[in-house]
Scaffold this active site. Structure first.
Site, PDB file in Angstrom:
ATOM      1  N   ARG A  94     -58.300 -89.118 -92.302  1.00  0.00           N
ATOM      2  CA  ARG A  94     -57.522 -90.363 -92.447  1.00  0.00           C
ATOM      3  C   ARG A  94     -56.398 -90.415 -91.405  1.00  0.00           C
ATOM      4  O   ARG A  94     -56.141 -91.470 -90.820  1.00  0.00           O
ATOM      5  CB  ARG A  94     -56.986 -90.478 -93.879  1.00  0.00           C
ATOM      6  CG  ARG A  94     -56.563 -91.891 -94.281  1.00  0.00           C
ATOM      7  CD  ARG A  94     -55.134 -92.222 -93.941  1.00  0.00           C
ATOM      8  NE  ARG A  94     -54.249 -91.244 -94.504  1.00  0.00           N
ATOM      9  CZ  ARG A  94     -53.199 -90.727 -93.850  1.00  0.00           C
ATOM     10  NH1 ARG A  94     -52.883 -91.124 -92.634  1.00  0.00           N
ATOM     11  NH2 ARG A  94     -52.445 -89.793 -94.419  1.00  0.00           N
ATOM     12  N   LEU A 135     -43.643 -89.912 -80.703  1.00  0.00           N
ATOM     13  CA  LEU A 135     -42.276 -90.346 -80.998  1.00  0.00           C
ATOM     14  C   LEU A 135     -41.394 -89.138 -81.337  1.00  0.00           C
ATOM     15  O   LEU A 135     -40.304 -88.974 -80.760  1.00  0.00           O
ATOM     16  CB  LEU A 135     -42.277 -91.334 -82.174  1.00  0.00           C
ATOM     17  CG  LEU A 135     -40.899 -91.843 -82.607  1.00  0.00           C
ATOM     18  CD1 LEU A 135     -40.255 -92.677 -81.512  1.00  0.00           C
ATOM     19  CD2 LEU A 135     -41.003 -92.677 -83.895  1.00  0.00           C
ATOM     20  N   ARG A 247     -47.776 -96.373 -92.271  1.00  0.00           N
ATOM     21  CA  ARG A 247     -47.294 -95.976 -93.607  1.00  0.00           C
ATOM     22  C   ARG A 247     -47.983 -96.791 -94.694  1.00  0.00           C
ATOM     23  O   ARG A 247     -48.222 -96.294 -95.797  1.00  0.00           O
ATOM     24  CB  ARG A 247     -45.781 -96.211 -93.696  1.00  0.00           C
ATOM     25  CG  ARG A 247     -44.994 -95.236 -92.865  1.00  0.00           C
ATOM     26  CD  ARG A 247     -43.577 -95.708 -92.649  1.00  0.00           C
ATOM     27  NE  ARG A 247     -42.815 -94.726 -91.898  1.00  0.00           N
ATOM     28  CZ  ARG A 247     -41.645 -94.967 -91.321  1.00  0.00           C
ATOM     29  NH1 ARG A 247     -41.093 -96.185 -91.423  1.00  0.00           N
ATOM     30  NH2 ARG A 247     -41.018 -94.023 -90.663  1.00  0.00           N
ATOM     31  N   MET A 341     -54.244 -76.026-112.951  1.00  0.00           N
ATOM     32  CA  MET A 341     -55.194 -76.106-114.070  1.00  0.00           C
ATOM     33  C   MET A 341     -56.542 -75.486-113.737  1.00  0.00           C
ATOM     34  O   MET A 341     -57.341 -75.210-114.637  1.00  0.00           O
ATOM     35  CB  MET A 341     -55.353 -77.571-114.495  1.00  0.00           C
ATOM     36  CG  MET A 341     -54.113 -78.101-115.192  1.00  0.00           C
ATOM     37  SD  MET A 341     -54.114 -79.882-115.308  1.00  0.00           S
ATOM     38  CE  MET A 341     -55.255 -80.149-116.632  1.00  0.00           C
ATOM     39  N   LEU A 342     -56.794 -75.253-112.478  1.00  0.00           N
ATOM     40  CA  LEU A 342     -58.026 -74.567-112.081  1.00  0.00           C
ATOM     41  C   LEU A 342     -57.886 -73.052-112.206  1.00  0.00           C
ATOM     42  O   LEU A 342     -58.841 -72.310-111.960  1.00  0.00           O
ATOM     43  CB  LEU A 342     -58.385 -74.919-110.632  1.00  0.00           C
ATOM     44  CG  LEU A 342     -58.984 -76.308-110.398  1.00  0.00           C
ATOM     45  CD1 LEU A 342     -58.906 -76.681-108.932  1.00  0.00           C
ATOM     46  CD2 LEU A 342     -60.424 -76.367-110.873  1.00  0.00           C
ATOM     47  N   GLY A 343     -56.709 -72.589-112.571  1.00  0.00           N
ATOM     48  CA  GLY A 343     -56.499 -71.152-112.648  1.00  0.00           C
ATOM     49  C   GLY A 343     -56.663 -70.515-111.275  1.00  0.00           C
ATOM     50  O   GLY A 343     -56.343 -71.131-110.249  1.00  0.00           O
ATOM     51  N   GLU A 367     -44.354 -89.580 -90.810  1.00  0.00           N
ATOM     52  CA  GLU A 367     -44.157 -91.039 -90.954  1.00  0.00           C
ATOM     53  C   GLU A 367     -42.966 -91.343 -91.854  1.00  0.00           C
ATOM     54  O   GLU A 367     -43.006 -92.252 -92.674  1.00  0.00           O
ATOM     55  CB  GLU A 367     -45.417 -91.682 -91.538  1.00  0.00           C
ATOM     56  CG  GLU A 367     -46.661 -91.299 -90.796  1.00  0.00           C
ATOM     57  CD  GLU A 367     -47.159 -92.394 -89.902  1.00  0.00           C
ATOM     58  OE1 GLU A 367     -46.514 -93.451 -89.860  1.00  0.00           O
ATOM     59  OE2 GLU A 367     -48.169 -92.152 -89.231  1.00  0.00           O
TER      60      GLU A 367
END
Ligand SMILES: Cc1cc2nc3c(=O)[nH]c(=O)nc-3n(C[C@H](O)[C@H](O)[C@H](O)COP(=O)(O)OP(=O)(O)OC[C@H]3O[C@@H](n4cnc5c(N)ncnc54)[C@H](O)[C@@H]3O)c2cc1C
Length: 387
Positions: A94, A135, A247, A341-343, A367
């Protein structure tokens, strides 16, 4: 009653036009078939999946909101959905599309000369040319008004000196849009790859956005012809207007990352047996899943309204700050909670949350950091700039 979609509890899908649905489904299929199977390996080996660029281009995802020059001319909601589906795969891909589309093609389209548009836009839409946006500087990105990179006119040429840091696509870019201080304020310059004095070393040792290229840009008496300066804008409003576009896409993209984590967690808690029952039979687990769904749903409604404002030409940058802050914070918190939570499995890239979590540590910083967006909203509320 109609069964609800756990990833879309408020049925945002019903608000989309037929064209927007087609765009979402097409990108979702591409991500499921071509991105998800390879992206874990790319992340582990710190490899940008360059072979996906032609596929992304064929789908019309580069410069997708621009008119002409081989671009798709889609609306802002469709662009948001593209970002959402791509980031469901990985923030790195992305980011590539955001930079190419919003930070390089958009300013060339809006502020460039006819010659610059003809030269770069069709090639960038086809994926034959890659762009980057320079930038941020090494001494601090949050305050671009303190820009040290400068350009001096010398006859029909400009001479650029300075350094940029943390630049997505930098070392794979054919053209770098470099923002530099001149006597007439900040101006944008198109610097082509292999211009003498221009170096773009890749930044290594990143533990975030590993499937994306991040580089420094060094400019040592780099000479570019007069016609490489963007003629249509002077001052910081040039780069800042591009950042508003990017953004906006991030606000949508973060939803995809959060959805990927929640979807994986729902499956895991169903099959994980502890204390004689599936994990998802525990109230404490359900409350955490419910809280994720609440936060994703809120972010979806916010993104949709933001898109509508944008398509109506009524978007205010402060609204984009609010959405970027809210949605990225939402996704980062969800990714971290899913990891937990996946341990132990949560620390493995066999599962997506840890990869999304690490990526989102960059997304919340680039950004405009979370703090900077909070200060933008603070300024709106108080009229006082606290930067
Ligand atoms: C993976 C990645 C890709 C990137 N890609 C690009 C790119 O393509 N092009 C580009 O130009 N840049 C890019 N960036 C740079 C990014 O935009 C900057 O990192 C960001 O703007 C923050 O700048 P900085 O890192 O120099 O942090 P600083 O500006 O030094 O900030 C340091 C800390 O101070 C806080 N802070 C700053 N000002 C204030 C204040 N007034 N009050 C309170 N706290 C404050 C910040 O929130 C932050 O926590 C990328 C960054 C990353 C990590």
């Amino acid at each position: 009653m109609k069964k609800l979609n756990s990833m879309d509890l408020y049925d945002i899908r019903s608000q989309l036009t037929e064209e927007e649905c087609i765009v979402q489904d097409t990108v979702a299929r591409f991500v499921d078939e071509s991105v998800i199977p390879i992206i874990g390996e790319c992340f582990e080996n710190s490899r940008f999946p360059m072979d996906l660029v032609p596929l992304v281009a064929d789908l019309g995802l580069l410069g997708s909101t621009l008119e002409g020059y081989g671009c798709a001319g889609l609306n802002s909601i469709a662009y948001g959905l593209i970002c959402q589906e791509l980031e469901r795969g990985d923030s790195g891909l992305r980011s590539f599309v955001s930079v190419q589309s919003s930070l390089v093609m958009y300013p060339i389209h809006r502020y460039g000369s006819d010659m610059q548009k003809d030269r770069w836009l069709p090639a960038m839409a086809r994926g034959d040319a890659i762009g980057c946006f320079g930038l941020t500087e090494p001494h601090g990105g949050s305050d671009p008004s303190n820009m040290k990179t400068h350009a001096r006119r010398d006859g029909n040429e400009w001479v650029l000196n300075g350094a940029k840091m943390w630049i997505t696509n930098g070392s794979i870019a054919d053209v770098s849009l470099v923002w530099a201080l001149t006597e007439e304020g900040v101006r944008g310059f198109l610097v082509e790859k292999s211009t003498p004095g221009f170096e773009t070393p890749e930044i290594e040792h990143k533990f975030s956005l590993r499937a994306s290229v991040t580089s420094s840009l060094f400019l040592d008496n780099v000479r570019v012809p007069e016609e490489n300066m963007l003629p249509g804008v002077a001052g910081l409003k040039g780069p800042l207007s591009c950042l508003t576009q990017a953004r906006y896409g991030i606000a949508w993209g973060a939803i995809g990352a959060a959805q990927a984590c929640l979807r994986e967690l729902i499956g895991f808690t169903e099959t994980r047996e502890l204390f004689g029952r599936s994990l998802n039979h525990n109230q404490a687990i359900q409350i955490r899943l419910a809280d994720m769904a609440r936060r994703i749903t809120t972010a979806q409604v916010l993104a949709l309204q933001l898109g509508r404002l944008k398509d109506a030409g009524k978007l205010h940058p402060t609204q984009v700050s609010l959405a970027k802050w809210n949605n990225v914070r939402m996704a980062l918190d969800i990714a971290r909670d899913c990891r937990d939570m996946l341990g132990a499995s949560g620390i493995s890239t066999e599962f997506c949350p840890v990869r999304h979590m690490l990526n989102l540590e960059s997304v919340i910083t680039y950004e405009g950091t979370e703090t900077v967006h909070q200060l933008v909203i603070g300024k709106q509320l108080t009229g006082v700039s606290a930067f």
